[in-house]
Design a protein around this motif. Structure first.
Motif, PDB file in Angstrom:
ATOM      1  N   ARG A  11       5.594   8.776  -3.432  1.00  0.00           N
ATOM      2  CA  ARG A  11       4.841   7.849  -2.598  1.00  0.00           C
ATOM      3  C   ARG A  11       5.822   6.857  -2.010  1.00  0.00           C
ATOM      4  O   ARG A  11       6.794   6.450  -2.648  1.00  0.00           O
ATOM      5  N   ARG A  12       5.570   6.513  -0.778  1.00  0.00           N
ATOM      6  CA  ARG A  12       6.326   5.485  -0.116  1.00  0.00           C
ATOM      7  C   ARG A  12       5.421   4.267  -0.042  1.00  0.00           C
ATOM      8  O   ARG A  12       4.252   4.396   0.306  1.00  0.00           O
ATOM      9  N   VAL A  13       5.958   3.115  -0.370  1.00  0.00           N
ATOM     10  CA  VAL A  13       5.144   1.908  -0.453  1.00  0.00           C
ATOM     11  C   VAL A  13       5.587   0.943   0.652  1.00  0.00           C
ATOM     12  O   VAL A  13       6.783   0.700   0.839  1.00  0.00           O
ATOM     13  N   VAL A  47       0.836  -1.861  -6.429  1.00  0.00           N
ATOM     14  CA  VAL A  47       0.362  -1.252  -5.196  1.00  0.00           C
ATOM     15  C   VAL A  47      -1.150  -1.379  -5.101  1.00  0.00           C
ATOM     16  O   VAL A  47      -1.879  -1.119  -6.050  1.00  0.00           O
ATOM     17  N   GLU A  73       8.854   6.068  -4.545  1.00  0.00           N
ATOM     18  CA  GLU A  73       8.774   6.284  -5.983  1.00  0.00           C
ATOM     19  C   GLU A  73       8.426   7.739  -6.263  1.00  0.00           C
ATOM     20  O   GLU A  73       7.469   8.273  -5.704  1.00  0.00           O
ATOM     21  N   ARG A  91       1.460   8.685   1.273  1.00  0.00           N
ATOM     22  CA  ARG A  91       1.923  10.002   0.818  1.00  0.00           C
ATOM     23  C   ARG A  91       1.852  10.959   2.003  1.00  0.00           C
ATOM     24  O   ARG A  91       0.889  10.926   2.771  1.00  0.00           O
ATOM     25  N   LYS A 107       0.859  -1.190   0.000  1.00  0.00           N
ATOM     26  CA  LYS A 107       0.000   0.000   0.000  1.00  0.00           C
ATOM     27  C   LYS A 107       0.889   1.232   0.000  1.00  0.00           C
ATOM     28  O   LYS A 107       1.995   1.226   0.539  1.00  0.00           O
ATOM     29  N   GLU A 108       0.357   2.305  -0.598  1.00  0.00           N
ATOM     30  CA  GLU A 108       1.128   3.538  -0.685  1.00  0.00           C
ATOM     31  C   GLU A 108       0.785   4.492   0.440  1.00  0.00           C
ATOM     32  O   GLU A 108      -0.339   4.522   0.939  1.00  0.00           O
ATOM     33  N   GLN A 158      -4.233   2.576  -0.335  1.00  0.00           N
ATOM     34  CA  GLN A 158      -3.494   3.574   0.430  1.00  0.00           C
ATOM     35  C   GLN A 158      -3.373   3.157   1.885  1.00  0.00           C
ATOM     36  O   GLN A 158      -4.231   2.474   2.437  1.00  0.00           O
TER      37      GLN A 158
END
Length: 179
Positions: A87-89, A173, A101, A79, A76-77, A176
């Motif tokens: 975005r960090r996943v 992904v 990313e 932000r 899941k992302e 969220q």
């Protein structure tokens, strides 16, 4: 023969494979990485992602050299804000940060915590040290750039050229994460 490395989240459910050498191995000192790291570390069972100096360890790979091979549906992302260009996943099975990313980027910044003990590529530089709080002292074993250095951008550009100026989408992904 191209070298590959299998990496995974803390519990081992989410697995990925990287091929070849990384673009660069860095510690980021920017405000966003520090804010995200502080928030991600508060998740249940999350491992620390911040280094002792308030930096975040990343190994950058071309997107076309990263393959998700096990349980990618658990990604899941996150932000920092809805308008964030990054975005960090996170692997939600154990709340391990997996990658950062940049929107339309051709690389993934893989979190250093994915590498098994003793296999993390050596640190080559620190970026964005100008964002660190006044009085922060960093070791001098690698360049400590106040911003991103020319060599950092040269490596990214070189990788993009070798990719034929492509920026593949990462479609693994699944939703969220709210931290």
């Amino acid at each position: 023969m191209t070298q590959t490395h299998r990496l995974g989240c803390a519990c081992g459910q989410v697995q990925l494979q990287v091929e070849g050498a990384p673009i660069v191995s860095v510690e980021c000192c920017c405000d966003s990485c520090r804010a995200a790291g502080d928030r991600l570390q508060t998740l249940p069972t999350a491992r620390p992602v911040m280094e002792p100096h308030g930096t975040t360890r990343f190994v950058l790979y071309r997107k076309d050299r990263v393959r998700f091979i096990e349980h990618a549906g658990r990604l899941k992302e996150f932000r920092l804000t809805p308008e964030s260009k990054t975005r960090r996943v996170v692997a939600t099975c154990c709340n391990t940060p997996v990658f950062l990313e940049f929107e339309n980027g051709h690389w993934l910044s893989l979190y250093g915590c994915l590498w098994p003990e003793g296999t993390l590529p050596p640190l080559e530089m620190r970026t964005m040290t100008g964002d660190l709080p006044a009085g922060t002292t960093l070791p001098g074993e690698v360049p400590n750039g106040k911003w991103q250095q020319v060599s950092f951008f040269a490596r990214l550009l070189g990788a993009w050229i070798r990719m034929g100026f492509r920026s593949p989408k990462v479609a693994v992904v699944n939703g969220q994460l709210h931290v």
